[in-house]
Design a protein around this motif. Structure first.
Motif, mmCIF file in Angstrom:
data_model
loop_
_atom_site.group_PDB
_atom_site.id
_atom_site.type_symbol
_atom_site.label_atom_id
_atom_site.label_comp_id
_atom_site.label_asym_id
_atom_site.label_seq_id
_atom_site.Cartn_x
_atom_site.Cartn_y
_atom_site.Cartn_z
ATOM 1 N N ILE A 1 -28.739 -19.811 -12.365
ATOM 2 C CA ILE A 1 -28.759 -18.345 -12.310
ATOM 3 C C ILE A 1 -27.424 -17.812 -11.823
ATOM 4 O O ILE A 1 -26.921 -16.781 -12.304
ATOM 5 C CB ILE A 1 -29.925 -17.868 -11.405
ATOM 6 C CG1 ILE A 1 -31.274 -18.240 -12.044
ATOM 7 C CG2 ILE A 1 -29.835 -16.364 -11.162
ATOM 8 C CD1 ILE A 1 -32.480 -17.926 -11.178
ATOM 9 N N LYS A 2 -26.815 -18.514 -10.861
ATOM 10 C CA LYS A 2 -25.477 -18.100 -10.381
ATOM 11 C C LYS A 2 -24.443 -18.179 -11.501
ATOM 12 O O LYS A 2 -23.557 -17.340 -11.615
ATOM 13 C CB LYS A 2 -25.058 -18.982 -9.209
ATOM 14 C CG LYS A 2 -25.824 -18.734 -7.919
ATOM 15 C CD LYS A 2 -25.298 -19.641 -6.812
ATOM 16 C CE LYS A 2 -26.087 -19.422 -5.517
ATOM 17 N NZ LYS A 2 -25.612 -20.337 -4.434
ATOM 18 N N TRP A 3 -24.552 -19.201 -12.368
ATOM 19 C CA TRP A 3 -23.601 -19.358 -13.467
ATOM 20 C C TRP A 3 -23.645 -18.137 -14.397
ATOM 21 O O TRP A 3 -22.626 -17.758 -14.962
ATOM 22 C CB TRP A 3 -23.906 -20.610 -14.274
ATOM 23 C CG TRP A 3 -23.703 -21.884 -13.508
ATOM 24 C CD1 TRP A 3 -23.111 -22.021 -12.268
ATOM 25 C CD2 TRP A 3 -24.055 -23.206 -13.915
ATOM 26 N NE1 TRP A 3 -23.089 -23.332 -11.886
ATOM 27 C CE2 TRP A 3 -23.650 -24.092 -12.888
ATOM 28 C CE3 TRP A 3 -24.662 -23.745 -15.035
ATOM 29 C CZ2 TRP A 3 -23.838 -25.464 -12.955
ATOM 30 C CZ3 TRP A 3 -24.863 -25.091 -15.118
ATOM 31 C CH2 TRP A 3 -24.460 -25.955 -14.081
ATOM 32 N N MET A 4 -24.843 -17.553 -14.557
ATOM 33 C CA MET A 4 -24.970 -16.407 -15.440
ATOM 34 C C MET A 4 -24.235 -15.173 -14.889
ATOM 35 O O MET A 4 -23.938 -14.236 -15.631
ATOM 36 C CB MET A 4 -26.460 -16.062 -15.667
ATOM 37 C CG MET A 4 -27.187 -17.055 -16.561
ATOM 38 S SD MET A 4 -28.855 -16.521 -16.993
ATOM 39 C CE MET A 4 -29.730 -16.762 -15.451
ATOM 40 N N ARG A 5 -23.971 -15.157 -13.588
ATOM 41 C CA ARG A 5 -23.293 -14.007 -12.982
ATOM 42 C C ARG A 5 -21.777 -14.134 -13.022
ATOM 43 O O ARG A 5 -21.064 -13.163 -12.742
ATOM 44 C CB ARG A 5 -23.735 -13.868 -11.518
ATOM 45 C CG ARG A 5 -25.235 -13.614 -11.356
ATOM 46 C CD ARG A 5 -25.625 -13.642 -9.896
ATOM 47 N NE ARG A 5 -27.067 -13.454 -9.714
ATOM 48 C CZ ARG A 5 -27.712 -13.627 -8.557
ATOM 49 N NH1 ARG A 5 -27.011 -13.980 -7.474
ATOM 50 N NH2 ARG A 5 -29.000 -13.445 -8.479
ATOM 51 N N TYR A 6 -21.285 -15.326 -13.384
ATOM 52 C CA TYR A 6 -19.838 -15.479 -13.433
ATOM 53 C C TYR A 6 -19.251 -14.673 -14.584
ATOM 54 O O TYR A 6 -19.846 -14.545 -15.651
ATOM 55 C CB TYR A 6 -19.479 -16.972 -13.639
ATOM 56 C CG TYR A 6 -19.834 -17.861 -12.469
ATOM 57 C CD1 TYR A 6 -20.067 -17.349 -11.210
ATOM 58 C CD2 TYR A 6 -19.910 -19.244 -12.643
ATOM 59 C CE1 TYR A 6 -20.404 -18.169 -10.149
ATOM 60 C CE2 TYR A 6 -20.235 -20.078 -11.594
ATOM 61 C CZ TYR A 6 -20.489 -19.550 -10.339
ATOM 62 O OH TYR A 6 -20.801 -20.365 -9.289
ATOM 63 N N LYS B 1 -23.824 -17.938 -21.088
ATOM 64 C CA LYS B 1 -23.236 -17.926 -19.745
ATOM 65 C C LYS B 1 -23.392 -19.281 -19.067
ATOM 66 O O LYS B 1 -22.462 -19.799 -18.420
ATOM 67 C CB LYS B 1 -23.909 -16.841 -18.896
ATOM 68 C CG LYS B 1 -23.655 -15.417 -19.362
ATOM 69 C CD LYS B 1 -22.284 -14.943 -18.915
ATOM 70 C CE LYS B 1 -22.118 -13.450 -19.157
ATOM 71 N NZ LYS B 1 -20.817 -12.947 -18.667
ATOM 72 N N ILE B 2 -24.597 -19.849 -19.196
ATOM 73 C CA ILE B 2 -24.848 -21.169 -18.594
ATOM 74 C C ILE B 2 -24.056 -22.245 -19.317
ATOM 75 O O ILE B 2 -23.484 -23.145 -18.697
ATOM 76 C CB ILE B 2 -26.363 -21.483 -18.632
ATOM 77 C CG1 ILE B 2 -27.145 -20.477 -17.778
ATOM 78 C CG2 ILE B 2 -26.641 -22.906 -18.155
ATOM 79 C CD1 ILE B 2 -28.645 -20.594 -17.907
ATOM 80 N N TYR B 3 -23.981 -22.118 -20.624
ATOM 81 C CA TYR B 3 -23.326 -23.133 -21.450
ATOM 82 C C TYR B 3 -21.838 -23.262 -21.108
ATOM 83 O O TYR B 3 -21.305 -24.365 -20.999
ATOM 84 C CB TYR B 3 -23.506 -22.766 -22.924
ATOM 85 C CG TYR B 3 -23.079 -23.828 -23.907
ATOM 86 C CD1 TYR B 3 -23.993 -24.760 -24.380
ATOM 87 C CD2 TYR B 3 -21.765 -23.898 -24.366
ATOM 88 C CE1 TYR B 3 -23.611 -25.730 -25.295
ATOM 89 C CE2 TYR B 3 -21.370 -24.862 -25.271
ATOM 90 C CZ TYR B 3 -22.304 -25.774 -25.730
ATOM 91 O OH TYR B 3 -21.922 -26.742 -26.619
ATOM 92 N N ARG B 4 -21.157 -22.127 -20.943
ATOM 93 C CA ARG B 4 -19.715 -22.169 -20.739
ATOM 94 C C ARG B 4 -19.340 -22.826 -19.419
ATOM 95 O O ARG B 4 -18.260 -23.395 -19.292
ATOM 96 C CB ARG B 4 -19.133 -20.754 -20.788
ATOM 97 C CG ARG B 4 -19.574 -19.863 -19.644
ATOM 98 C CD ARG B 4 -18.854 -18.542 -19.647
ATOM 99 N NE ARG B 4 -19.256 -17.750 -18.484
ATOM 100 C CZ ARG B 4 -18.654 -16.621 -18.130
ATOM 101 N NH1 ARG B 4 -17.639 -16.159 -18.848
ATOM 102 N NH2 ARG B 4 -19.070 -15.959 -17.071
ATOM 103 N N VAL B 5 -20.252 -22.747 -18.413
ATOM 104 C CA VAL B 5 -19.991 -23.399 -17.125
ATOM 105 C C VAL B 5 -20.504 -24.833 -17.130
ATOM 106 O O VAL B 5 -19.813 -25.766 -16.743
ATOM 107 C CB VAL B 5 -20.639 -22.599 -15.966
ATOM 108 C CG1 VAL B 5 -20.422 -23.316 -14.632
ATOM 109 C CG2 VAL B 5 -20.084 -21.191 -15.915
ATOM 110 N N GLY B 6 -21.749 -24.996 -17.599
ATOM 111 C CA GLY B 6 -22.385 -26.307 -17.519
ATOM 112 C C GLY B 6 -21.770 -27.349 -18.409
ATOM 113 O O GLY B 6 -21.817 -28.552 -18.113
#
Length: 430
Positions: free
Chosen positions: A424-429, A405-410
């Motif tokens: 942590i917010k990125w994991m909720r996307y 989850k973090i990887y796909r945003v970061g």
């Protein structure tokens, strides 16, 4: 799935074909063997010069006890001479004994213009200590004192046996079990630190070079992350397998060269003391078999893979979230502290494998791959090991999901480094 396999293949081939990987893989076993055998070889080389040591014995009972060897020649001298203190003296040191050491233990001194060598101090201490012990016993007028002293100096080593599940007896060795556990523990620690960091470095390089923007146009970010983790993990497994084979061969050859496994020497020793040699060899082989090597190897591989997957996913998430290596220190410091704590916990658990530190650290997924390998050879309950592995793999899968989850945003975020709250917010996307 095919795209993931392509990424795994790319990461694997790209790294094993590098000159640095080839050189490190070939040279490291020789470096490891050199660290063991070079100091051993150098320690056996004498200076070639037998140093003279003056012995001034005012009591007349100690000077005759000192025996010459390859390094030192002891010369009885009637008195302290001024030339002993000069640079041109032929004596490396002076031993002066002013009174009976039984009544005046402080009456012996070693003088030298340089620091007194440890070897000389050890010879003098052992020689005088043996005589002092003898003199103490003589005071009691014990008959047949020499025979008693010979008997007294014999050491005793108790036999250790453990019961198997079917109630039969089997030779055991806590030292051998502890050594096996610590070696496997260090291998896991080294593997996680080096190859986990390699995953993070690979992600950061592709993000900095903007290569990842082209890759995610045809590959899902999660597939890219999993491909990197598995590909680099396979590189590490291959390297460690080659190291294991080469180190075994090198140590065997070097052992023969140093006489540690010389067939003639072993034959001579067994001819001289056949019963003792055969008993010792049988006890060693029985203790080795008592370690249950197949189980030990299986649990090592499972902890090895589980620990790597858990930490590699964290390293991948960190690498995707930052733009420069300097920014990663904020996230890397806690990870390194946990790994170092796990290594120290394993060391202390070796003396108390059933203590609270060892038990709880073998259940915590961030420390269990390292601590469990110390407990297993020392007789940890099977359900402890199974529960530890279940918790480890469940945690690894959960962290891989969160890291994805973090990887796909970061991986496509540039600019300031994110805070933990933002990650942590990125994991909720969705």
């Amino acid at each position: 799935m095919n795209k993931t396999l392509i990424i795994i293949q790319r990461e694997f081939i790209n790294r094993v074909s590098k000159k640095s990987f080839i050189l490190l893989t070939i040279l490291m076993p020789f470096v490891f063997a050199a660290l063991i055998f070079v100091p051993l070889m150098l320690s056996t080389i004498k200076s070639g010069e037998q140093k003279q040591v003056a012995v001034i014995d005012h009591t007349g009972k100690y000077a005759k006890l000192f025996k010459d060897d390859e390094s030192y020649r002891f010369v009885p001298t009637p008195m302290m001479l001024g030339e002993f203190k000069s640079d041109t003296t032929a004596f490396a040191a002076v031993i002066e004994i002013k009174a009976d050491l039984l009544e005046h233990p402080e009456a012996a001194t070693i003088y030298s213009r340089k620091e007194v060598p440890q070897g000389l101090s050890r010879i003098v201490n052992n020689t005088l200590d043996e005589q002092i012990r003898h003199d103490k016993l003589v005071k009691y007028n014990i008959p047949q004192l020499k025979q008693i002293m010979d008997d007294f100096d014999k050491s005793y080593d108790i036999r250790t046996v453990k019961w198997t599940d079917d109630g039969s007896e089997q030779e055991s060795s806590a030292e051998l079990a502890m050594l096996a556990g610590m070696v496997l523990t260090f291998l896991i620690y080294m593997f996680v630190m080096s190859y986990g960091g390699m995953v993070m470095q690979s992600v950061m390089e592709e993000k900095t070079n903007r290569i990842v923007e082209l890759m995610v146009s045809s590959v899902r970010p999660f597939q890219l992350m999993i491909g990197k983790i598995i590909g680099i993990g396979l590189v590490g497994i291959l390297q460690l397998a080659i190291w294991g084979i080469m180190i075994t061969v090198i140590m065997s050859v070097a052992g023969v060269g140093f006489g540690l496994s010389n067939p003639d020497m072993m034959a001579t020793s067994m001819a001289a003391t056949p019963d003792m040699a055969s008993d010792d060899m049988a006890a060693f082989m029985s203790a080795l078999a008592g370690l249950n090597l197949p189980m030990l190897g299986l649990v090592f591989v499972l902890n090895f893979i589980g620990g790597y997957l858990l930490y590699a996913s964290i390293f991948a998430a960190v690498g995707a979230s930052v733009n420069q290596s300097e920014d990663s220190q904020q996230f890397m410091t806690p990870i390194v502290i946990v790994l170092v704590f796990a290594l120290y916990a394993a060391m202390y658990s070796a003396d108390n494998p059933d203590g609270p530190l060892a038990v709880w650290c073998s259940f915590i997924p961030f420390t269990s791959p390292i601590v469990s390998m110390v407990r297993l050879p020392l007789g940890a309950p099977v359900w402890h090991i199974v529960l530890s592995l279940v918790v480890l793999y469940a945690s690894a899968l959960a962290l891989i999901w969160m890291a994805g989850k973090i990887y796909r945003v970061g991986i496509l975020m540039y600019g300031k480094k994110p805070s933990i709250g933002e990650m942590i917010k990125w994991m909720r996307y969705k």
